[in-house]
Scaffold this motif. Structure first.
Motif, PDB file in Angstrom:
ATOM      1  N   GLN A 166       1.462  -6.082  30.852  1.00  0.00           N
ATOM      2  CA  GLN A 166       1.755  -5.364  31.921  1.00  0.00           C
ATOM      3  C   GLN A 166       1.002  -5.297  32.877  1.00  0.00           C
ATOM      4  N   GLU A 221      19.143  -0.600  31.933  1.00  0.00           N
ATOM      5  CA  GLU A 221      19.440  -1.043  30.903  1.00  0.00           C
ATOM      6  C   GLU A 221      20.775  -1.580  30.648  1.00  0.00           C
ATOM      7  N   PRO A 264      20.192  -5.517  32.498  1.00  0.00           N
ATOM      8  CA  PRO A 264      18.723  -5.842  32.294  1.00  0.00           C
ATOM      9  C   PRO A 264      18.414  -7.362  32.972  1.00  0.00           C
ATOM     10  N   ASP A 265      19.510  -8.177  33.332  1.00  0.00           N
ATOM     11  CA  ASP A 265      19.034  -9.315  33.678  1.00  0.00           C
ATOM     12  C   ASP A 265      19.457  -9.482  35.209  1.00  0.00           C
ATOM     13  N   GLU A 298       7.274 -11.860  32.574  1.00  0.00           N
ATOM     14  CA  GLU A 298       8.296 -10.681  31.919  1.00  0.00           C
ATOM     15  C   GLU A 298       8.670 -11.091  30.591  1.00  0.00           C
ATOM     16  N   GLN A 299       8.927 -12.385  30.314  1.00  0.00           N
ATOM     17  CA  GLN A 299       9.541 -12.767  28.919  1.00  0.00           C
ATOM     18  C   GLN A 299       8.411 -12.411  28.061  1.00  0.00           C
ATOM     19  N   VAL A 340       8.333  -8.937  27.266  1.00  0.00           N
ATOM     20  CA  VAL A 340       9.560  -8.328  26.518  1.00  0.00           C
ATOM     21  C   VAL A 340       9.338  -8.990  24.965  1.00  0.00           C
ATOM     22  N   SER A 363       8.139  -3.248  27.644  1.00  0.00           N
ATOM     23  CA  SER A 363       9.132  -3.154  28.886  1.00  0.00           C
ATOM     24  C   SER A 363       8.274  -3.425  30.056  1.00  0.00           C
ATOM     25  N   ILE A 364       8.963  -3.839  30.964  1.00  0.00           N
ATOM     26  CA  ILE A 364       8.630  -4.467  32.574  1.00  0.00           C
ATOM     27  C   ILE A 364       8.257  -3.111  32.892  1.00  0.00           C
TER      28      ILE A 364
END
Lengths: 155, 188
Positions: A7, A36, A39-40, A137-138, A141, A146-147
């Motif tokens: 992070q 949420e 999210p993408d 980010e991937q 996750v 969490s980002i």
């Protein structure tokens, strides 16, 4: 690397993109629109930008290599690219487009070709940077983290 | 009277850029608007039920009532630079239509051209936003929507006031809205 380190890496990388001018405040707006339920959102919009840009750069290359260059058409493509890069916060691409449009107005083919090179370069750079960012980010996750939603620029 | 609890406002967004449509839709939804997004002025007019002579489709009352309820639009936000029909052209067509002219229209543009902005505002646009549109811009939409709502209520009140005046000449005006100037009852 644990989630906390990932992070921090994400935060540092994002900050550098802003400091180096690749991204501007509009990108922060995009991130704020992600939640949420969506999210993408950022990845979706940026992916569209990549598709759009690649098409436009192809069209521009074609248009500028014609015997009689249609500057109106060239300008229309650059206007579109300027708009979409501005909408996602790709500052350097946007600025390159602004310079490009000035030369379209002057109907200066050579200068336009140089501008096109410049825009392509900036586009490739920001694309790499964003893909790296999304990769981070991937990883976060995938590791169950969490980002970060807040980027404090004070530290 | 008796408006139902918190009606959701319906915004029609018009932009030929898919990225910008996604953005504006997200921005509007974050502000709890119900959104329909289309990619051209002609699709917008079709959605609004506008035919060429400026009137809504002349259909038997029952069908028209359902159509109206389905496509009630409280605000239109449109890009300026679009192929075929610009946002300005769309603005003009809406303002020339009896059934649509009271819907607030907002224009967006990536270019800061004062003469363009002035022309749009003079010809009936309620706001002009520079792109990229921000959340703070979207926050400025609500007053325009509330203004239309108050105007509708005011129209209803004026009708019922007139009736009251003919029935009782001394009853106090209970239905005054913000827009009416206060009536002087007792001068002091």
């Amino acid at each position: 690397m644990d989630v906390g380190q990932m992070q921090r890496q994400w935060i540092d990388y994002t900050k550098s993109l802003f400091l180096e001018g690749f991204l501007d405040g509009q990108f922060l707006q995009l991130q704020q629109l992600q939640d949420e339920n969506n999210p993408d959102f950022v990845v979706e919009v940026v992916s569209l930008f990549f598709e759009d840009s690649e098409r436009l750069l192809k069209d521009l290359t074609f248009a500028l290599n014609q015997n009689g260059v249609d500057f109106k058409k060239v300008d229309a493509h650059v206007h579109q690219l300027k708009g979409s890069s501005s909408s996602i916060g790709a500052q350097r691409v946007k600025n390159a487009c602004i310079a490009f449009r000035n030369f379209c107005e002057e109907q200066n083919t050579d200068a336009c070709l140089r501008c096109l090179q410049q825009v392509k370069q900036e586009y490739c750079l920001v694309k790499n940077k964003l893909e790296t960012l999304f990769g981070l980010e991937q990883q976060i996750v995938a590791a169950g983290g969490s980002i970060p939603t807040e980027l404090s620029f004070s530290g | 009277m008796g408006m139902a609890a918190e009606t959701q406002f319906h915004v029609l967004a018009v932009d030929d850029s898919l990225i910008d449509r996604m953005l504006i839709e997200r921005l509007l939804k974050t502000s709890s608007f119900h959104v329909t997004a289309v990619d051209s002025g002609s699709k917008a007019l079709k959605f609004l039920g506008l035919v060429e002579d400026g009137k809504r489709n002349e259909e038997p009352p029952t069908i028209a009532l359902e159509a109206n309820q389905d496509v009630e639009v409280n605000l239109i936000i449109t890009d300026y630079c679009m192929p075929e029909m610009t946002g300005y052209d769309l603005l003009r067509k809406i303002k020339e239509s009896e059934s649509l002219k009271d819907i607030p229209v907002v224009i967006m543009s990536s270019e800061n051209v004062p003469s363009r902005i002035n022309r749009c505002l003079e010809d009936g646009a309620d706001e002009f936003f520079l792109k990229p549109v921000q959340q703070s811009d979207v926050n400025r939409l609500r007053p325009h929507l509330m203004k239309s709502k108050v105007k509708d209520e005011e129209d209803h009140h004026q009708i019922s006031n007139k009736r009251k005046e003919t029935e009782e000449s001394h009853s106090p005006d209970k239905t005054r809205t913000k827009m009416e100037p206060p009536k002087v009852v007792n001068s002091s």
